[in-house]
Design a protein around this motif. Structure first.
Motif, PDB file in Angstrom:
ATOM      1  N   VAL A   4       0.835  -1.200   0.000  1.00 25.12           N
ATOM      2  CA  VAL A   4       0.000   0.000   0.000  1.00 25.12           C
ATOM      3  C   VAL A   4       0.870   1.252   0.000  1.00 25.12           C
ATOM      4  N   THR A   5       0.539   2.188  -0.901  1.00 24.46           N
ATOM      5  CA  THR A   5       1.119   3.526  -0.869  1.00 24.46           C
ATOM      6  C   THR A   5      -0.017   4.520  -0.662  1.00 24.46           C
ATOM      7  N   GLY A   6       0.143   5.384   0.329  1.00 25.23           N
ATOM      8  CA  GLY A   6      -0.862   6.396   0.604  1.00 25.23           C
ATOM      9  C   GLY A   6      -0.312   7.783   0.380  1.00 25.23           C
ATOM     10  N   ALA A   7      -1.223   8.739   0.279  1.00 19.95           N
ATOM     11  CA  ALA A   7      -0.861  10.162   0.221  1.00 19.95           C
ATOM     12  C   ALA A   7      -1.790  10.906   1.160  1.00 19.95           C
ATOM     13  N   GLU A   8      -1.218  11.809   1.956  1.00 17.56           N
ATOM     14  CA  GLU A   8      -2.016  12.519   2.955  1.00 17.56           C
ATOM     15  C   GLU A   8      -1.362  13.850   3.281  1.00 17.56           C
ATOM     16  N   LEU A   9      -2.180  14.871   3.461  1.00 19.86           N
ATOM     17  CA  LEU A   9      -1.691  16.207   3.769  1.00 19.86           C
ATOM     18  C   LEU A   9      -1.304  16.356   5.243  1.00 19.86           C
ATOM     19  N   SER A  10      -2.048  15.673   6.122  1.00 18.56           N
ATOM     20  CA  SER A  10      -1.895  15.875   7.561  1.00 18.56           C
ATOM     21  C   SER A  10      -0.881  14.913   8.182  1.00 18.56           C
ATOM     22  N   LYS A  11       0.182  15.451   8.741  1.00 18.25           N
ATOM     23  CA  LYS A  11       1.158  14.639   9.461  1.00 18.25           C
ATOM     24  C   LYS A  11       0.524  14.011  10.701  1.00 18.25           C
ATOM     25  N   THR A  12      -0.384  14.743  11.350  1.00 16.20           N
ATOM     26  CA  THR A  12      -1.076  14.214  12.529  1.00 16.20           C
ATOM     27  C   THR A  12      -1.794  12.912  12.194  1.00 16.20           C
ATOM     28  N   ALA A  13      -2.498  12.890  11.061  1.00 12.78           N
ATOM     29  CA  ALA A  13      -3.230  11.696  10.653  1.00 12.78           C
ATOM     30  C   ALA A  13      -2.293  10.512  10.466  1.00 12.78           C
ATOM     31  N   ILE A  14      -1.133  10.748   9.871  1.00  9.04           N
ATOM     32  CA  ILE A  14      -0.226   9.639   9.566  1.00  9.04           C
ATOM     33  C   ILE A  14       0.528   9.175  10.815  1.00  9.04           C
ATOM     34  N   ASP A  15       0.855  10.090  11.709  1.00  4.67           N
ATOM     35  CA  ASP A  15       1.417   9.674  12.998  1.00  4.67           C
ATOM     36  C   ASP A  15       0.432   8.748  13.723  1.00  4.67           C
ATOM     37  N   GLU A  16      -0.847   9.109  13.695  1.00  5.22           N
ATOM     38  CA  GLU A  16      -1.861   8.283  14.347  1.00  5.22           C
ATOM     39  C   GLU A  16      -2.064   6.955  13.614  1.00  5.22           C
ATOM     40  N   LYS A  75      13.012  12.499   3.944  1.00  3.61           N
ATOM     41  CA  LYS A  75      12.576  13.638   3.138  1.00  3.61           C
ATOM     42  C   LYS A  75      12.849  13.334   1.666  1.00  3.61           C
ATOM     43  N   ILE A  76      11.808  13.378   0.855  1.00  6.14           N
ATOM     44  CA  ILE A  76      11.946  13.211  -0.592  1.00  6.14           C
ATOM     45  C   ILE A  76      11.231  14.375  -1.255  1.00  6.14           C
ATOM     46  N   ASP A  77      12.007  15.236  -1.914  1.00  4.52           N
ATOM     47  CA  ASP A  77      11.448  16.442  -2.517  1.00  4.52           C
ATOM     48  C   ASP A  77      10.650  17.225  -1.475  1.00  4.52           C
ATOM     49  N   LYS A  78       9.366  17.468  -1.721  1.00  4.75           N
ATOM     50  CA  LYS A  78       8.564  18.260  -0.781  1.00  4.75           C
ATOM     51  C   LYS A  78       7.791  17.397   0.211  1.00  4.75           C
ATOM     52  N   PHE A  79       8.099  16.115   0.263  1.00  9.03           N
ATOM     53  CA  PHE A  79       7.342  15.190   1.092  1.00  9.03           C
ATOM     54  C   PHE A  79       8.156  14.652   2.259  1.00  9.03           C
ATOM     55  N   GLU A  80       7.458  14.386   3.374  1.00  5.91           N
ATOM     56  CA  GLU A  80       7.966  13.494   4.395  1.00  5.91           C
ATOM     57  C   GLU A  80       7.404  12.122   4.053  1.00  5.91           C
ATOM     58  N   VAL A  81       8.263  11.139   3.912  1.00  4.83           N
ATOM     59  CA  VAL A  81       7.828   9.826   3.468  1.00  4.83           C
ATOM     60  C   VAL A  81       8.002   8.831   4.612  1.00  4.83           C
ATOM     61  N   TYR A  82       6.889   8.227   5.003  1.00  5.29           N
ATOM     62  CA  TYR A  82       6.855   7.243   6.079  1.00  5.29           C
ATOM     63  C   TYR A  82       6.886   5.847   5.457  1.00  5.29           C
ATOM     64  N   LYS A  83       7.799   5.011   5.931  1.00  2.00           N
ATOM     65  CA  LYS A  83       7.904   3.659   5.380  1.00  2.00           C
ATOM     66  C   LYS A  83       8.017   2.630   6.496  1.00  2.00           C
ATOM     67  N   SER A  84       7.264   1.543   6.350  1.00  3.49           N
ATOM     68  CA  SER A  84       7.364   0.422   7.267  1.00  3.49           C
ATOM     69  C   SER A  84       6.759  -0.799   6.605  1.00  3.49           C
ATOM     70  N   MET A 105       3.253   0.224  14.136  1.00  3.91           N
ATOM     71  CA  MET A 105       4.429   0.225  13.273  1.00  3.91           C
ATOM     72  C   MET A 105       5.287   1.440  13.597  1.00  3.91           C
ATOM     73  N   THR A 106       6.574   1.250  13.574  1.00  3.12           N
ATOM     74  CA  THR A 106       7.508   2.360  13.735  1.00  3.12           C
ATOM     75  C   THR A 106       8.104   2.666  12.366  1.00  3.12           C
ATOM     76  N   PRO A 107       7.684   3.762  11.753  1.00  2.20           N
ATOM     77  CA  PRO A 107       8.131   4.015  10.380  1.00  2.20           C
ATOM     78  C   PRO A 107       9.525   4.615  10.328  1.00  2.20           C
ATOM     79  N   LYS A 108      10.191   4.358   9.230  1.00  2.00           N
ATOM     80  CA  LYS A 108      11.370   5.128   8.873  1.00  2.00           C
ATOM     81  C   LYS A 108      10.870   6.351   8.130  1.00  2.00           C
ATOM     82  N   ILE A 109      11.315   7.537   8.509  1.00  4.10           N
ATOM     83  CA  ILE A 109      10.841   8.781   7.896  1.00  4.10           C
ATOM     84  C   ILE A 109      11.999   9.450   7.168  1.00  4.10           C
TER      85      ILE A 109
END
Length: 214
Positions: free
Chosen positions: A62-74, A87-96, A81-85
């Motif tokens: 699954v790949t998601g896209a979301e504006l709110s960091k709060t939503a993705i932290d939750e 920076k790619i271009d203008k995005f913070e990218v969470y991976k796990s 899951m503890t993501p690896k975060i």
């Protein structure tokens, strides 16, 4: 509609758009996408939807896209899951494991960011867009999907009774924005358990969009 609108919604916890359980129409109709094991599915404007956990349990990437960091932290907290975060271009990218989420402006995404996808699952993105943004949104999603099929779920109701979002969706509306690229098949429409904003009775519909290229 500015980004601050959605940031404020998450900050004030006005997140009635968040469905606290797996969507029943997704469970019933996901097989219409005809996905192979370990297929890659894209979920635009994903929030912290419970559908992501369910899709992962089906063995999908699954790949998601979301504006709110709060939503993705939750989201990652709820998935335990503890993501690896990074920076790619203008995005913070969470991976796990088999989940990647791009936090930032959906309209800045490219196919080089999300790579090739086998399907798109849109439960709350199309219906979140006001009419002034729908053309840009649908064109961007067509670009990112690159002919991959799409399962789209949204509400149909009398827009005169209450202002969106969520905005009412219909077969006619989908044909207007997607008809040149997709064949559009309404799979099911059911009465919604809740009224929109407690005011407008609604139905929830599920559509399959698939490439019109023979």
């Amino acid at each position: 509609m500015k980004a601050s609108f959605w940031f404020d919604k998450w900050q004030s916890r006005e997140i009635a758009f968040h469905e606290g359980k797996v969507n029943q129409l997704l469970e019933k109709h996901v097989n219409e996408l005809k996905l192979r094991p370990h297929a890659h599915i894209f979920v635009p404007l994903c929030g912290k939807t419970k559908d992501i956990a369910w899709l992962l349990k089906q063995g999908l990437h699954v790949t998601g896209a979301e504006l709110s960091k709060t939503a993705i932290d939750e989201l990652f907290d709820e998935l335990e899951m503890t993501p690896k975060i990074e920076k790619i271009d203008k995005f913070e990218v969470y991976k796990s494991r088999h989940l990647t989420v791009f936090v930032g402006d959906f309209f800045e995404l490219t196919t080089s960011h999300i790579q090739a996808v086998d399907a798109v699952y849109d439960r709350a993105a199309f219906i979140a867009m006001p009419r002034t943004m729908l053309q840009d949104y649908s064109c961007k999603l067509i670009e990112l999907a690159n002919n991959a099929p799409q399962l789209l779920i949204g509400y149909t109701y009398d827009q005169n009774l209450v202002a969106g979002p969520p905005f009412s969706v219909s077969q006619t509306k989908l044909v207007h924005y997607y008809g040149q690229e997709y064949k559009i098949n309404q799979l099911e429409i059911i009465d919604s358990e809740d009224n929109i904003k407690g005011v407008a009775p609604a139905q929830e519909g599920c559509w399959l969009l698939y490439s019109s290229v023979d």
